[in-house]
Design a protein around this motif. Structure first.
Motif, PDB file in Angstrom:
ATOM      1  N   GLU A  28      28.129   6.732 -41.885  1.00 46.30           N
ATOM      2  CA  GLU A  28      29.376   7.503 -42.276  1.00 46.30           C
ATOM      3  C   GLU A  28      29.240   7.965 -43.864  1.00 46.30           C
ATOM      4  OE1 GLU A  28      32.988   5.744 -41.553  1.00 46.30           O
ATOM      5  OE2 GLU A  28      32.747   5.860 -39.406  1.00 46.30           O
ATOM      6  N   SER A 118      32.630  11.659 -36.644  1.00 47.49           N
ATOM      7  CA  SER A 118      33.994  11.968 -36.400  1.00 47.49           C
ATOM      8  C   SER A 118      33.886  12.039 -34.833  1.00 47.49           C
ATOM      9  CB  SER A 118      34.410  13.113 -37.064  1.00 47.49           C
ATOM     10  OG  SER A 118      33.786  14.414 -36.634  1.00 47.49           O
ATOM     11  N   SER A 121      32.102   8.287 -33.087  1.00 46.53           N
ATOM     12  CA  SER A 121      33.112   7.060 -33.166  1.00 46.53           C
ATOM     13  C   SER A 121      34.463   7.581 -34.073  1.00 46.53           C
ATOM     14  CB  SER A 121      32.391   5.818 -33.821  1.00 46.53           C
ATOM     15  OG  SER A 121      32.044   6.447 -35.041  1.00 46.53           O
ATOM     16  N   PRO A 122      35.341   8.304 -33.499  1.00 47.99           N
ATOM     17  CA  PRO A 122      36.441   9.080 -34.097  1.00 47.99           C
ATOM     18  C   PRO A 122      37.451   7.620 -34.428  1.00 47.99           C
ATOM     19  CG  PRO A 122      36.423   9.143 -31.760  1.00 47.99           C
ATOM     20  CD  PRO A 122      35.015   8.975 -31.858  1.00 47.99           C
ATOM     21  N   GLU A 123      37.300   6.681 -33.963  1.00 54.18           N
ATOM     22  CA  GLU A 123      38.342   5.454 -34.303  1.00 54.18           C
ATOM     23  C   GLU A 123      37.801   4.732 -35.650  1.00 54.18           C
ATOM     24  OE1 GLU A 123      34.810   3.974 -31.913  1.00 54.18           O
ATOM     25  OE2 GLU A 123      36.357   5.725 -31.808  1.00 54.18           O
ATOM     26  N   ASN A 124      36.639   4.912 -35.845  1.00 51.08           N
ATOM     27  CA  ASN A 124      36.176   4.206 -37.022  1.00 51.08           C
ATOM     28  C   ASN A 124      35.802   5.184 -38.211  1.00 51.08           C
ATOM     29  OD1 ASN A 124      36.017   1.692 -35.807  1.00 51.08           O
ATOM     30  ND2 ASN A 124      33.934   2.165 -35.041  1.00 51.08           N
ATOM     31  N   GLU A 126      36.200   7.412 -41.169  1.00 54.97           N
ATOM     32  CA  GLU A 126      36.962   7.343 -42.545  1.00 54.97           C
ATOM     33  C   GLU A 126      37.431   8.532 -43.036  1.00 54.97           C
ATOM     34  OE1 GLU A 126      38.545   4.770 -43.791  1.00 54.97           O
ATOM     35  OE2 GLU A 126      37.519   3.061 -42.442  1.00 54.97           O
ATOM     36  N   TYR A 127      38.385   9.132 -42.553  1.00 53.77           N
ATOM     37  CA  TYR A 127      38.817  10.512 -43.041  1.00 53.77           C
ATOM     38  C   TYR A 127      39.180  10.469 -44.761  1.00 53.77           C
ATOM     39  CZ  TYR A 127      41.515  14.860 -43.570  1.00 53.77           C
ATOM     40  OH  TYR A 127      42.233  16.104 -43.764  1.00 53.77           O
TER      41      TYR A 127
END
Length: 226
Positions: A28, A118, A121-124, A126-127
């Motif tokens: 990421e 995104s 692995s959208p759950e992880n 980091e926006y």
């Protein structure tokens, strides 16, 4: 260049270190200062500004010739100043080139990471690691993916009327162009008449009509910054 401005400028080593860490972190985008791109843009602006100042103060052989008989020392000083300005401009130009290459690599790499992480692995995801500039690109990409999903849903769901209604909106998209050559009047996809146009005329045209004009290099798109 103002001494206080120089003290507050981001260093090229800082940009290089951020890029180096970004390459090492494979999954990421890493956290970076929120004002990083603003600081880089400010640095490039000041370097360009300095180059423009150097251009406004060119070294004149004629001026030296007029003053040589009066004061040879002053002429030598003027020549030294001109040489210093030329060297300064060359250095600034090389710095700008290096900064733009580093920044382009960094921004493109981070955007690719943002799109991939995104989605995979959208759950992880980091926006909070994104800068405002990256968020701008991120939301644009989300809109693109959303449109793909909508078209596939209507297409594979056997809903031709809804699909036709959605795609008909393409005729409602307009862009602003500047003509590079004269052009005769034509009827747009919305049945409205446009033109005739002369060179350097600016017009707002339906996208479907503007596209072939742009592709034929008869006009250029004017992109409005928001």
């Amino acid at each position: 260049m103002d001494h206080n401005k120089i003290q507050n400028l981001i260093k090229i080593d800082d940009i290089h270190n951020v890029l180096k860490r970004e390459i090492q972190v494979t999954n990421e985008p890493q956290p970076i200062p929120q004002n990083l791109y603003q600081n880089i843009a400010n640095l490039i602006y000041l370097l360009n500004e300095q180059n423009e100042k150097n251009d406004f103060e060119p070294y004149s052989m004629e001026d030296d010739a007029n003053t040589a008989n009066d004061d040879d020392t002053d002429a030598t000083v003027d020549e030294d100043d001109a040489t210093t300005a030329a060297i300064s401009k060359q250095i600034n130009t090389e710095l700008i080139s290096m900064i733009t290459k580093l920044t382009s690599l960094l921004f493109i790499l981070r955007c690719k990471k943002i799109f991939n992480s995104s989605k995979s692995s959208p759950e992880n995801f980091e926006y909070s690691n994104l800068t405002d500039e990256e968020k701008y690109v991120f939301f644009g990409n989300r809109e693109r993916e959303k449109r793909i999903d909508v078209i596939l849903k209507m297409l594979l769901g056997g809903k031709p009327k809804t699909l036709e209604k959605i795609v008909s909106s393409i005729n409602e998209n307009f862009i602003m162009v500047r003509f590079l050559d004269s052009m005769e009047q034509f009827v747009g996809v919305n049945m409205n008449k446009y033109g005739p146009f002369k060179k350097d005329d600016v017009a707002i045209l339906p996208f479907e009509n503007a596209r072939p004009i742009l592709e034929s290099k008869k006009a250029v798109e004017i992109r409005q910054l928001v």
